[in-house]
Scaffold this motif. Structure first.
Motif, PDB file in Angstrom:
ATOM      1  N   ILE A   1      43.651  55.719  12.306  1.00 29.17           N
ATOM      2  CA  ILE A   1      45.121  55.822  12.473  1.00 29.17           C
ATOM      3  C   ILE A   1      45.448  54.687  13.938  1.00 29.17           C
ATOM      4  CG2 ILE A   1      46.951  56.590  13.091  1.00 29.17           C
ATOM      5  CD1 ILE A   1      47.053  57.159   9.739  1.00 29.17           C
TER       6      ILE A   1
ATOM      7  N   TYR B   1      47.322  58.851   3.699  1.00 30.24           N
ATOM      8  CA  TYR B   1      46.351  58.471   4.609  1.00 30.24           C
ATOM      9  C   TYR B   1      45.884  56.429   4.875  1.00 30.24           C
ATOM     10  CZ  TYR B   1      41.487  58.510   5.689  1.00 30.24           C
ATOM     11  OH  TYR B   1      40.247  58.550   5.793  1.00 30.24           O
TER      12      TYR B   1
ATOM     13  N   LYS C   1      49.955  63.255  12.360  1.00 30.93           N
ATOM     14  CA  LYS C   1      49.684  63.314  13.829  1.00 30.93           C
ATOM     15  C   LYS C   1      49.765  65.381  13.435  1.00 30.93           C
ATOM     16  CE  LYS C   1      50.917  63.836  18.077  1.00 30.93           C
ATOM     17  NZ  LYS C   1      52.689  63.723  18.690  1.00 30.93           N
TER      18      LYS C   1
ATOM     19  N   GLY D   1      49.592  53.053  14.884  1.00 29.10           N
ATOM     20  CA  GLY D   1      49.848  54.527  14.536  1.00 29.10           C
ATOM     21  C   GLY D   1      49.279  54.586  16.273  1.00 29.10           C
TER      22      GLY D   1
ATOM     23  N   LEU E   1      53.329  59.088   9.910  1.00 30.73           N
ATOM     24  CA  LEU E   1      52.725  59.524  10.887  1.00 30.73           C
ATOM     25  C   LEU E   1      53.251  60.875  11.676  1.00 30.73           C
ATOM     26  CD1 LEU E   1      52.715  55.964  12.511  1.00 30.73           C
ATOM     27  CD2 LEU E   1      50.468  57.238  11.111  1.00 30.73           C
TER      28      LEU E   1
END
Length: 440
Positions: free
Chosen positions: A267, A201, A238, A273, A234
């Protein structure tokens, strides 16, 4: 009488500032790169700073050792060129690093799943150990506590247990030699997974801020398929950030919760994001040549790569449906369900005028009434593709398929429609002819 100390500007000041500024860009701090120059010299502004970063100007220290000049002398710029970062290569390398994270994630999950029936992002680490040692022996076991501290990001976990370092090193040795117990594999790969998320990240955020800025300022060209690579990253992030999952251990629960909130907030501050977290999907560039995709009446394209058996169209439609976007909201009002054959997300997209693209097949369900007022909820189909859809389809076919494409799916054969249409003719067709070729 007071003491005076005299300082002079070094001859290599320009190179020093250039290194500092470029490192700021590489670390996702482009505004700090500009400020490096703006705050260093009176009269310096962003425009001049950008020219320096492009090697259009070079900072030279004056003979007085106090002032500086900006020169665009050809020879000086040529000598300075070796200090200018190759931004295109650096960004290409960074996206490869992110791809590497995704590959590592899948390998970690694959190995974890061989030895555990938990999800790697939602596993009770105490229960994992208890299954092997039994309830009665848990007071003598500390490995789940060590793992919890590592999961929580505590690099000093060893200090809490006199033999903690040796215990964990032994576990790692057993796993890496292929001679470990199921609980050892599970703890090992959970720790690796969480550490991967921490690094991934951070690198994503840096890359996004650098890449978007460099692209906007025209230091680089866009990287093909970059949106797809970012979406893969992502997806993983997530999944980890789900507030309802965790490792159910007091030594890491609070830290993991804080980590998830931090990651989610960071994000959300990035453009990709924010789009992904809100919409459940990222718009793609049709000119990157995806294997398949959907093209909306407004010219939004969502694509993916893979074999026909991967059911790309259906998966993309379901992604759109599950997101918090205008299309998902409209689908919900129309009673769409992923379990419904006739009222599923992909059928809804067709009825709403979206074009399916699969290589050189560009087709839809343009069988509706010419007058929009005559369309009904039971038969809402569009009459023809929109102008932007036609333009994008033709541009796409020109680039990848020699200016030719089909307006129907390639199923068993081309017997009913053996010849493709040329983009030259399609661009000149009126609405009646477009309805004819796309409404088959």
């Amino acid at each position: 009488m007071g003491t005076y100390v005299h300082f002079s500007i070094g001859e290599n000041l320009g190179k020093v500032l250039l290194d500092i500024a470029q490192e700021h860009i590489l670390n996702g701090e482009p505004q700090e790169a500009i400020e490096t120059y703006v705050k260093s010299f009176n009269g310096m502004n962003e425009s001049y700073a950008l020219q320096i970063l492009r090697n259009n100007f070079v900072i030279e220290t004056c003979e007085d050792g106090v002032n500086i000049n900006l020169t665009n002398d050809k020879n000086v710029r040529f000598q300075n060129a070796e200090y200018i970062y190759d931004w295109q290569k650096l960004m290409n390398d960074k996206i490869k690093d992110l791809q590497g994270y995704v590959e590592s994630y899948h390998e970690i999950v694959k190995q974890f799943n061989k030895h555990s029936n938990y999800a790697i992002y939602d596993a009770n680490i105490t229960e994992i150990v208890k299954r092997y040692y039994g309830e009665e022996n848990m007071s003598d076991v500390g490995i789940h506590n060590i793992a919890a501290k590592l999961i929580g990001g505590d690099d000093f976990a060893w200090n809490l247990y006199s033999n903690g370092s040796n215990v964990w090193s032994h576990l790692e040795g057993d796993v890496e030699s292929g001679d470990a117990k199921p609980y050892q594999y599970a703890l090992y790969f959970i720790v690796k997974y969480v550490n991967l998320i921490r690094s991934m990240y951070k690198d994503y955020v840096k890359f996004e801020k650098s890449y978007i800025w460099l692209l906007d300022k025209m230091f680089i060209k866009r990287i093909p398929l970059v949106e797809s690579d970012i979406e893969n990253v992502l997806d993983i992030i997530k999944e980890f950030c789900n507030p309802n999952t965790g490792y159910y251990h007091p030594m890491c629960d609070e830290k993991i919760t804080d980590l998830k909130e931090t990651i989610y907030d960071e994000i959300l501050k990035t453009s990709w994001g924010k789009e992904y977290l809100q919409n459940g999907i990222i718009k793609k560039n049709i000119m990157d040549g995806y294997d398949a995709g959907w093209l909306s009446p407004d010219g939004e394209f969502y694509g993916g790569n893979g074999p026909t058996s991967a059911m790309i169209h259906m998966n993309i439609a379901e992604q759109i449906f599950k997101g918090n976007n205008i299309y998902a909201n409209r689908m919900a009002k129309d009673g769409v369900s992923i379990w419904s054959g006739s009222n599923s997300p992909d059928y809804w997209l067709e009825k709403d005028g979206w074009v399916k693209i699969h290589h050189n097949d560009c087709y839809g369900a343009f069988i509706g009434e010419r007058n929009p007022e005559n369309r009904t909820p039971d038969f809402p189909y569009a009459y023809k593709p929109t102008d932007i859809q036609i333009k994008m389809i033709c541009d796409y076919a020109d680039k990848f398929y020699g200016g030719k494409f089909y307006t129907e799916a390639n199923t068993l054969s081309r017997d009913t429609h053996p010849d493709p249409f040329t983009t030259y003719k399609v661009r000149q067709m009126d609405e009646f002819k477009l309805h004819e070729i796309f409404g088959r």
